[in-house]
Design a protein around this motif. Structure first.
Motif, PDB file in Angstrom:
ATOM      1  N   GLU A  13       0.806  -1.222   0.000  1.00 38.33           N
ATOM      2  CA  GLU A  13       0.000   0.000   0.000  1.00 38.33           C
ATOM      3  C   GLU A  13       0.838   1.270   0.000  1.00 38.33           C
ATOM      4  N   ASN A  14       2.152   1.146   0.202  1.00 40.56           N
ATOM      5  CA  ASN A  14       3.047   2.303   0.131  1.00 40.56           C
ATOM      6  C   ASN A  14       3.828   2.361  -1.174  1.00 40.56           C
ATOM      7  N   VAL A  15       3.622   1.393  -2.048  1.00 35.96           N
ATOM      8  CA  VAL A  15       4.326   1.357  -3.330  1.00 35.96           C
ATOM      9  C   VAL A  15       3.527   2.160  -4.350  1.00 35.96           C
ATOM     10  N   VAL A  16       4.217   3.049  -5.068  1.00 37.52           N
ATOM     11  CA  VAL A  16       3.564   3.909  -6.060  1.00 37.52           C
ATOM     12  C   VAL A  16       4.358   3.843  -7.357  1.00 37.52           C
ATOM     13  N   ILE A  17       3.670   3.605  -8.451  1.00 44.76           N
ATOM     14  CA  ILE A  17       4.260   3.639  -9.786  1.00 44.76           C
ATOM     15  C   ILE A  17       3.759   4.916 -10.456  1.00 44.76           C
ATOM     16  N   VAL A  18       4.693   5.720 -10.959  1.00 42.41           N
ATOM     17  CA  VAL A  18       4.317   6.972 -11.614  1.00 42.41           C
ATOM     18  C   VAL A  18       4.768   6.917 -13.070  1.00 42.41           C
ATOM     19  N   GLY A  19       3.849   7.188 -13.982  1.00 44.69           N
ATOM     20  CA  GLY A  19       4.186   7.263 -15.407  1.00 44.69           C
ATOM     21  C   GLY A  19       4.041   5.954 -16.148  1.00 44.69           C
ATOM     22  N   LEU A  20       3.170   5.081 -15.686  1.00 42.09           N
ATOM     23  CA  LEU A  20       2.957   3.800 -16.354  1.00 42.09           C
ATOM     24  C   LEU A  20       2.417   4.036 -17.765  1.00 42.09           C
ATOM     25  N   ALA A  28      -1.727  -5.883 -15.876  1.00 39.23           N
ATOM     26  CA  ALA A  28      -2.791  -4.985 -15.436  1.00 39.23           C
ATOM     27  C   ALA A  28      -3.654  -5.652 -14.373  1.00 39.23           C
ATOM     28  N   ARG A  29      -3.950  -6.922 -14.558  1.00 43.39           N
ATOM     29  CA  ARG A  29      -4.760  -7.668 -13.595  1.00 43.39           C
ATOM     30  C   ARG A  29      -4.033  -7.769 -12.246  1.00 43.39           C
ATOM     31  N   VAL A  30      -2.738  -8.073 -12.285  1.00 44.74           N
ATOM     32  CA  VAL A  30      -1.952  -8.169 -11.054  1.00 44.74           C
ATOM     33  C   VAL A  30      -1.936  -6.822 -10.332  1.00 44.74           C
ATOM     34  N   LEU A  31      -1.714  -5.742 -11.067  1.00 44.71           N
ATOM     35  CA  LEU A  31      -1.708  -4.416 -10.453  1.00 44.71           C
ATOM     36  C   LEU A  31      -3.063  -4.074  -9.844  1.00 44.71           C
ATOM     37  N   LYS A  32      -4.141  -4.366 -10.562  1.00 43.61           N
ATOM     38  CA  LYS A  32      -5.475  -4.059 -10.050  1.00 43.61           C
ATOM     39  C   LYS A  32      -5.804  -4.879  -8.812  1.00 43.61           C
ATOM     40  N   ASP A  33      -5.290  -6.114  -8.741  1.00 43.00           N
ATOM     41  CA  ASP A  33      -5.556  -6.986  -7.594  1.00 43.00           C
ATOM     42  C   ASP A  33      -4.628  -6.688  -6.412  1.00 43.00           C
ATOM     43  N   SER A  34      -3.567  -5.961  -6.646  1.00 46.55           N
ATOM     44  CA  SER A  34      -2.610  -5.653  -5.582  1.00 46.55           C
ATOM     45  C   SER A  34      -3.047  -4.391  -4.848  1.00 46.55           C
ATOM     46  N   ARG A  35      -2.290  -4.042  -3.825  1.00 48.60           N
ATOM     47  CA  ARG A  35      -2.545  -2.795  -3.107  1.00 48.60           C
ATOM     48  C   ARG A  35      -1.577  -1.699  -3.562  1.00 48.60           C
ATOM     49  N   VAL A  36      -0.898  -1.936  -4.687  1.00 45.66           N
ATOM     50  CA  VAL A  36       0.033  -0.970  -5.259  1.00 45.66           C
ATOM     51  C   VAL A  36      -0.754   0.128  -5.975  1.00 45.66           C
ATOM     52  N   SER A  37      -0.335   1.366  -5.814  1.00 43.09           N
ATOM     53  CA  SER A  37      -0.964   2.483  -6.528  1.00 43.09           C
ATOM     54  C   SER A  37      -0.190   2.724  -7.816  1.00 43.09           C
ATOM     55  N   ALA A  38      -0.882   2.764  -8.922  1.00 40.37           N
ATOM     56  CA  ALA A  38      -0.236   3.002 -10.216  1.00 40.37           C
ATOM     57  C   ALA A  38      -0.897   4.187 -10.890  1.00 40.37           C
TER      58      ALA A  38
END
Length: 139
Positions: A13-20, A28-38
């Motif tokens: 929940e503290n991981v952030v991806i900027v500029g994807l 995309a499915r893994v990112l949506k299912d994770s608590r990572v902010s993209a």
């Protein structure tokens, strides 16, 4: 949880991806299912880099002692350089790095993608981005 075993030091929940710019359907499915902010390029266009970075830093520092930044020149669109095509502008990259410095939360940073074949102008700009992240200012 064996005694002495290493414990996770990073919360999704503290991981952030900027500029994807791209994610295949499985990613995309893994990112949506994770608590990572993209935040995608579309998000940058809609929010502006200033507001987006304030939100990204808020997420990264929520309940933490600070944050780590991972940067690759390929996220930045340098004129005439195919690897950064469609990426964050040079000015937006500086703006992001300046926001990082102003937050006071930067603990560490890594830069990937630096090779001997990298154009000198891109290497120079990358060094300037890193210096901005660590607080270099014009005045």
């Amino acid at each position: 949880h064996k005694p002495g075993a290493l414990q996770p030091q990073l919360s999704p929940e503290n991981v952030v991806i900027v500029g994807l710019r791209h994610a295949d359907p499985a990613e995309a499915r893994v990112l949506k299912d994770s608590r990572v902010s993209a935040f995608t390029m579309t998000d940058i266009d809609a929010m502006g880099m200033r507001d987006l970075m304030h939100e990204a830093i808020r997420i990264a520092t929520s309940g933490t002692q600070g944050f780590h930044v991972s940067y690759s020149p390929q996220v930045t669109e340098f004129a005439g350089w195919e690897a950064g095509s469609g990426g964050i502008t040079v000015r937006e990259t500086h703006q992001a790095m300046e926001a990082i410095a102003l937050s006071g939360g930067l603990l560490s940073m890594d830069v990937s993608g630096l090779t001997s074949g990298l154009e000198p102008r891109i290497a120079i700009d990358t060094v300037n981005f890193v210096m901005s992240a660590f607080g270099k200012r014009i005045l």
